[in-house]
Design an enzyme around this catalytic site. Structure first.
Site, PDB file in Angstrom:
ATOM      1  NE  ARG A  52       4.246  -5.104   7.152  1.00 21.97           N
ATOM      2  CZ  ARG A  52       3.700  -4.084   6.509  1.00 21.97           C
ATOM      3  NH1 ARG A  52       4.333  -3.484   5.575  1.00 21.97           N
ATOM      4  NH2 ARG A  52       2.546  -3.434   6.780  1.00 21.97           N
ATOM      5  CG  HIS A  72      -3.225   2.503   2.393  1.00 27.88           C
ATOM      6  ND1 HIS A  72      -3.000   2.782   3.396  1.00 27.88           N
ATOM      7  CD2 HIS A  72      -3.752   3.240   1.376  1.00 27.88           C
ATOM      8  CE1 HIS A  72      -2.811   4.036   3.304  1.00 27.88           C
ATOM      9  NE2 HIS A  72      -3.435   4.548   1.996  1.00 27.88           N
ATOM     10  CB  CYS A  82       0.122 -10.847 -12.017  1.00 28.83           C
ATOM     11  SG  CYS A  82       1.274 -11.485 -13.409  1.00 28.83           S
ATOM     12  CB  CYS A 141       0.925 -14.836 -12.282  1.00 27.79           C
ATOM     13  SG  CYS A 141      -0.636 -14.289 -12.453  1.00 27.79           S
ATOM     14  CB  THR A 181      -4.954   6.137  11.752  1.00 26.32           C
ATOM     15  OG1 THR A 181      -4.099   6.770  10.708  1.00 26.32           O
ATOM     16  CG2 THR A 181      -6.111   7.200  12.066  1.00 26.32           C
ATOM     17  CG  ASN A 183      -4.986   7.372  18.022  1.00 24.68           C
ATOM     18  OD1 ASN A 183      -5.047   6.205  17.344  1.00 24.68           O
ATOM     19  ND2 ASN A 183      -4.031   8.042  18.082  1.00 24.68           N
ATOM     20  CG  LEU A 184      -1.866   4.383  23.231  1.00 24.14           C
ATOM     21  CD1 LEU A 184      -2.744   3.631  24.139  1.00 24.14           C
ATOM     22  CD2 LEU A 184      -0.809   3.313  22.830  1.00 24.14           C
ATOM     23  CB  ALA A 201      -8.097   0.004  19.736  1.00 25.24           C
TER      24      ALA A 201
HETATM   25  C1  BV8 Z   1      -1.244   9.190  -2.896  1.00 26.87           C
HETATM   26  C2  BV8 Z   1       0.681   0.295   2.779  1.00 26.87           C
HETATM   27  C3  BV8 Z   1      -2.004  10.200  -5.087  1.00 26.87           C
HETATM   28  C4  BV8 Z   1       2.100  -0.264   2.722  1.00 26.87           C
HETATM   29  C5  BV8 Z   1       0.728   2.450   3.421  1.00 26.87           C
HETATM   30  C6  BV8 Z   1       3.014  15.872   1.273  1.00 26.87           C
HETATM   31  C7  BV8 Z   1       1.927  16.446   1.731  1.00 26.87           C
HETATM   32  C8  BV8 Z   1       0.743  15.566   1.527  1.00 26.87           C
HETATM   33  C9  BV8 Z   1       0.735  14.262   1.232  1.00 26.87           C
HETATM   34  C10 BV8 Z   1       1.917  13.787   0.616  1.00 26.87           C
HETATM   35  C11 BV8 Z   1       2.990  14.762   0.618  1.00 26.87           C
HETATM   36  N1  BV8 Z   1       4.039  14.099   0.036  1.00 26.87           N
HETATM   37  C12 BV8 Z   1       3.538  12.918  -0.640  1.00 26.87           C
HETATM   38  C13 BV8 Z   1       2.491  12.695  -0.152  1.00 26.87           C
HETATM   39  C14 BV8 Z   1       1.336  11.484  -0.524  1.00 26.87           C
HETATM   40  C15 BV8 Z   1       1.570  10.328   0.347  1.00 26.87           C
HETATM   41  C16 BV8 Z   1       1.643  10.719   1.923  1.00 26.87           C
HETATM   42  O1  BV8 Z   1       0.820  11.003   2.486  1.00 26.87           O
HETATM   43  N2  BV8 Z   1       2.981  10.796   2.432  1.00 26.87           N
HETATM   44  C17 BV8 Z   1       3.035  11.330   3.775  1.00 26.87           C
HETATM   45  C18 BV8 Z   1       4.333  10.734   4.494  1.00 26.87           C
HETATM   46  C19 BV8 Z   1       3.187  12.840   4.100  1.00 26.87           C
HETATM   47  N3  BV8 Z   1       0.500   9.449   0.058  1.00 26.87           N
HETATM   48  C20 BV8 Z   1       0.759   8.716  -0.766  1.00 26.87           C
HETATM   49  O2  BV8 Z   1       1.577   8.485  -1.546  1.00 26.87           O
HETATM   50  C21 BV8 Z   1      -0.614   8.002  -0.765  1.00 26.87           C
HETATM   51  N4  BV8 Z   1      -0.800   8.057  -2.433  1.00 26.87           N
HETATM   52  O3  BV8 Z   1      -1.211  10.164  -2.318  1.00 26.87           O
HETATM   53  O4  BV8 Z   1      -1.537   9.111  -4.381  1.00 26.87           O
HETATM   54  C22 BV8 Z   1      -3.383  10.016  -5.058  1.00 26.87           C
HETATM   55  C23 BV8 Z   1      -4.138  10.338  -3.823  1.00 26.87           C
HETATM   56  C24 BV8 Z   1      -5.674  10.448  -4.022  1.00 26.87           C
HETATM   57  C25 BV8 Z   1      -6.188  10.267  -5.034  1.00 26.87           C
HETATM   58  C26 BV8 Z   1      -5.379  10.286  -6.271  1.00 26.87           C
HETATM   59  C27 BV8 Z   1      -4.093  10.170  -6.400  1.00 26.87           C
HETATM   60  C28 BV8 Z   1      -0.436   6.403  -0.824  1.00 26.87           C
HETATM   61  C29 BV8 Z   1      -0.203   6.052   0.777  1.00 26.87           C
HETATM   62  C30 BV8 Z   1      -0.098   4.712   1.033  1.00 26.87           C
HETATM   63  C31 BV8 Z   1       1.171   4.188   1.695  1.00 26.87           C
HETATM   64  N5  BV8 Z   1       0.982   2.772   2.021  1.00 26.87           N
HETATM   65  N6  BV8 Z   1       0.503   1.395   3.561  1.00 26.87           N
HETATM   66  C32 BV8 Z   1       2.313  -1.106   3.865  1.00 26.87           C
HETATM   67  O5  BV8 Z   1       1.548  -1.247   4.859  1.00 26.87           O
HETATM   68  O6  BV8 Z   1       3.391  -1.616   4.057  1.00 26.87           O
HETATM   69  S1  BV8 Z   1       0.828   3.829   4.737  1.00 26.87           S
HETATM   70  C33 BV8 Z   1       0.691   3.174   6.189  1.00 26.87           C
HETATM   71  O7  BV8 Z   1       1.103   4.316   6.945  1.00 26.87           O
HETATM   72  C34 BV8 Z   1      -0.542   2.707   6.615  1.00 26.87           C
HETATM   73  O8  BV8 Z   1      -1.053   2.062   5.509  1.00 26.87           O
HETATM   74  C35 BV8 Z   1      -1.276   4.172   6.909  1.00 26.87           C
HETATM   75  O9  BV8 Z   1      -1.956   4.681   5.825  1.00 26.87           O
HETATM   76  C36 BV8 Z   1      -0.046   5.038   7.269  1.00 26.87           C
HETATM   77  C37 BV8 Z   1      -0.163   5.340   8.501  1.00 26.87           C
HETATM   78  O10 BV8 Z   1      -0.018   4.541   9.558  1.00 26.87           O
HETATM   79  P1  BV8 Z   1      -1.029   4.367  10.725  1.00 26.87           P
HETATM   80  O11 BV8 Z   1      -2.119   3.220  10.295  1.00 26.87           O
HETATM   81  O12 BV8 Z   1      -1.540   5.375  11.099  1.00 26.87           O
HETATM   82  O13 BV8 Z   1       0.094   3.723  11.746  1.00 26.87           O
HETATM   83  P2  BV8 Z   1       1.176   4.563  12.645  1.00 26.87           P
HETATM   84  O14 BV8 Z   1       1.980   3.702  13.079  1.00 26.87           O
HETATM   85  O15 BV8 Z   1       1.576   5.833  11.865  1.00 26.87           O
HETATM   86  O16 BV8 Z   1       0.174   5.172  13.839  1.00 26.87           O
HETATM   87  C38 BV8 Z   1      -0.382   4.202  14.604  1.00 26.87           C
HETATM   88  C39 BV8 Z   1      -1.440   5.171  15.590  1.00 26.87           C
HETATM   89  O17 BV8 Z   1      -2.168   3.890  16.381  1.00 26.87           O
HETATM   90  C40 BV8 Z   1      -0.824   6.147  16.451  1.00 26.87           C
HETATM   91  O18 BV8 Z   1      -1.622   7.270  16.301  1.00 26.87           O
HETATM   92  C41 BV8 Z   1      -0.755   5.212  17.845  1.00 26.87           C
HETATM   93  O19 BV8 Z   1      -1.054   6.420  19.005  1.00 26.87           O
HETATM   94  C42 BV8 Z   1      -1.960   4.398  17.645  1.00 26.87           C
HETATM   95  N7  BV8 Z   1      -2.193   3.292  18.503  1.00 26.87           N
HETATM   96  C43 BV8 Z   1      -1.059   2.431  18.788  1.00 26.87           C
HETATM   97  N8  BV8 Z   1      -1.149   1.509  19.540  1.00 26.87           N
HETATM   98  C44 BV8 Z   1      -2.751   1.764  19.825  1.00 26.87           C
HETATM   99  C45 BV8 Z   1      -3.158   2.941  19.232  1.00 26.87           C
HETATM  100  N9  BV8 Z   1      -4.521   3.321  19.017  1.00 26.87           N
HETATM  101  C46 BV8 Z   1      -5.126   2.589  20.110  1.00 26.87           C
HETATM  102  N10 BV8 Z   1      -5.036   1.630  20.545  1.00 26.87           N
HETATM  103  C47 BV8 Z   1      -3.743   0.959  20.680  1.00 26.87           C
HETATM  104  N11 BV8 Z   1      -3.518  -0.140  21.297  1.00 26.87           N
END
Ligand code: BV8
Length: 239
Positions: A65, A115, A123, A142, A182, A207-208, A225
Site C-alpha cells: 500500500r 490513524h 521504531c 532505524c 467514510t 458520501n457516495l 467526492a
Molecule cells: C480504539 C488504519 C480505544 C490502518 C484503521 C465495538 C463497538 C465500538 C467500537 C469498538 C468495538 N469493538 C472494538 C472497537 C474499537 C475499534 C472499532 O471501531 N472497531 C469496529 C470494527 C467496530 N476501534 C479501534 O480499535 C480504534 N482504537 O478504539 O482505541 C480508544 C479510543 C479513543 C480514545 C482512547 C482509546 C482504532 C481503529 C483504527 C483502525 N485503523 N486504519 C490502515 O489503514 O491499514 S481503520 C480504517 O477503517 C480507516 O482508517 C477508517 O477509520 C476505517 C473505516 O474506513 P473508511 O475510511 O470509512 O472506509 P470504508 O471502506 O469503510 O468506507 C468507504 C466509504 O467511502 C463508504 O461509505 C463508501 O460509500 C464511500 N465512498 C466510496 N467511494 C466514494 C465514496 N464516497 C465518495 N466518493 C467516492 N468516490
C-alpha cells in the site's frame, strides 16, 4: 433541504475524511467490493496481535500500500479541500482516517492523521517516527537507533488513535462538522458526528452512499467526492 443558507455565521469547521475521498485517485477503500479488507482478514493485518503472529504478512500488506499511494495523485475533492483550507479565515481542521498523503499533496496544511501515515515508520526500539517511503519487509535499521525494529506508523485496531485531545478540542469549537467518504464503521471516528451535534454544531455528510451514521447528520449529499466536495466548497466560499 439545504440548511446551509439558514446557518448562523460559520467560523470553525471540522472535516472528517475517510477512504472514499481517495477512491477516485485509485486507492482501494476498505469495505467496497474487492476492497482492502476483503483481500485480508482485518485481524490478520491491522492489529498488533496479527503483527506479532505474522510480521512478514503485515509488513508486505503495508509495503504494497505504501508503494501504491506513491503512484497516485490527488483528485478534485482533495484539491477543493486544499482550496478551502487556504481561503478559510476561521478555524479549520481536516481530520483524516486515511494514511495516504493526498490531502497534503493537494496543498492542504491543516491536516491531522488520526490513524497514522503510510509514509512514516515507527521504531519499536526507540520510538522514532522517521519519514519512510521504502519497504520494511527486509527489516532496515532505524535511522535513529540502528535497530531493525521499524513497523508501519499506522494505528491498528485496539491501538489509540493519534491526537484525540486536539480532535475533541476542535469538535468543541466547531460550528460545522462535515464527514466525507467514510462508512462510519470504525470508532472513535464514527462517533465524532454525535460529539459535534451534542456540542451544537451543524452536521453535513458528503458520501457516495448512505453510511452507518447518516441518521446523525442534518444533511446528507450523495455522489462521488470529486463532484460533491468541490460543489460544497464553492457554495461555502461563494456564500
Ligand atoms: C480504539 C488504519 C480505544 C490502518 C484503521 C465495538 C463497538 C465500538 C467500537 C469498538 C468495538 N469493538 C472494538 C472497537 C474499537 C475499534 C472499532 O471501531 N472497531 C469496529 C470494527 C467496530 N476501534 C479501534 O480499535 C480504534 N482504537 O478504539 O482505541 C480508544 C479510543 C479513543 C480514545 C482512547 C482509546 C482504532 C481503529 C483504527 C483502525 N485503523 N486504519 C490502515 O489503514 O491499514 S481503520 C480504517 O477503517 C480507516 O482508517 C477508517 O477509520 C476505517 C473505516 O474506513 P473508511 O475510511 O470509512 O472506509 P470504508 O471502506 O469503510 O468506507 C468507504 C466509504 O467511502 C463508504 O461509505 C463508501 O460509500 C464511500 N465512498 C466510496 N467511494 C466514494 C465514496 N464516497 C465518495 N466518493 C467516492 N468516490
Amino acid at each position: 433541504m439545504c440548511f446551509m443558507a439558514a446557518m448562523a455565521p460559520l467560523r470553525n469547521i471540522v472535516i472528517l475524511t475517510g477512504a472514499g475521498i481517495s477512491a477516485e485517485s485509485g486507492i482501494d477503500t476498505f469495505r467496497s467490493a474487492g476492497g482492502l479488507w476483503e483481500q485480508h482478514k482485518v485481524e490478520d493485518v491491522a492489529t498488533p496481535e496479527g503483527f506479532a503472529r505474522d510480521p512478514d504478512l503485515v509488513l508486505r500488506f503495508y509495503d504494497m500500500r505504501r508503494a501504491a499511494i506513491q503512484t497516485k495523485t490527488p483528485n478534485p475533492a482533495h484539491e477543493a479541500l486544499a482550496k478551502l483550507d487556504g481561503a478559510w479565515g476561521g478555524e479549520l481542521l481536516i481530520v483524516t482516517q486515511n494514511v495516504d498523503d493526498l490531502h497534503e499533496r493537494a496543498g492542504a496544511t491543516r491536516v491531522l492523521h488520526m490513524h497514522g501515515e503510510h509514509l512514516n515508520a515507527w521504531c519499536a526500539a526507540c520510538d522514532a517516527r522517521p519519514r519512510w517511503t521504502e519497504p520494511l519487509i527486509h527489516r532496515p535499521p532505524c535511522p535513529a537507533c540502528g535497530e531493525p525494529a521499524l513497523r508501519p506508523d499506522v494505528v491498528w485496531f485496539g491501538e489509540v488513535p493519534y491526537e484525540m485531545d486536539r480532535i475533541h478540542a476542535a469538535l468543541r469549537e466547531a460550528d460545522l462538522f462535515v464527514s466525507i467518504g467514510t462508512s462510519g464503521a470504525v470508532y472513535p471516528a464514527a462517533g465524532f458526528v454525535r460529539n459535534a451535534r451534542s456540542l451544537g454544531a451543524q452536521t453535513l455528510e458528503l458520501n457516495l452512499e448512505a453510511s452507518q451514521g447518516s441518521r446523525w447528520f442534518d444533511e446528507t449529499r450523495l455522489g462521488p467526492a470529486s463532484e460533491v466536495v468541490p460543489a460544497w466548497v464553492d457554495e461555502l466560499l461563494g456564500g
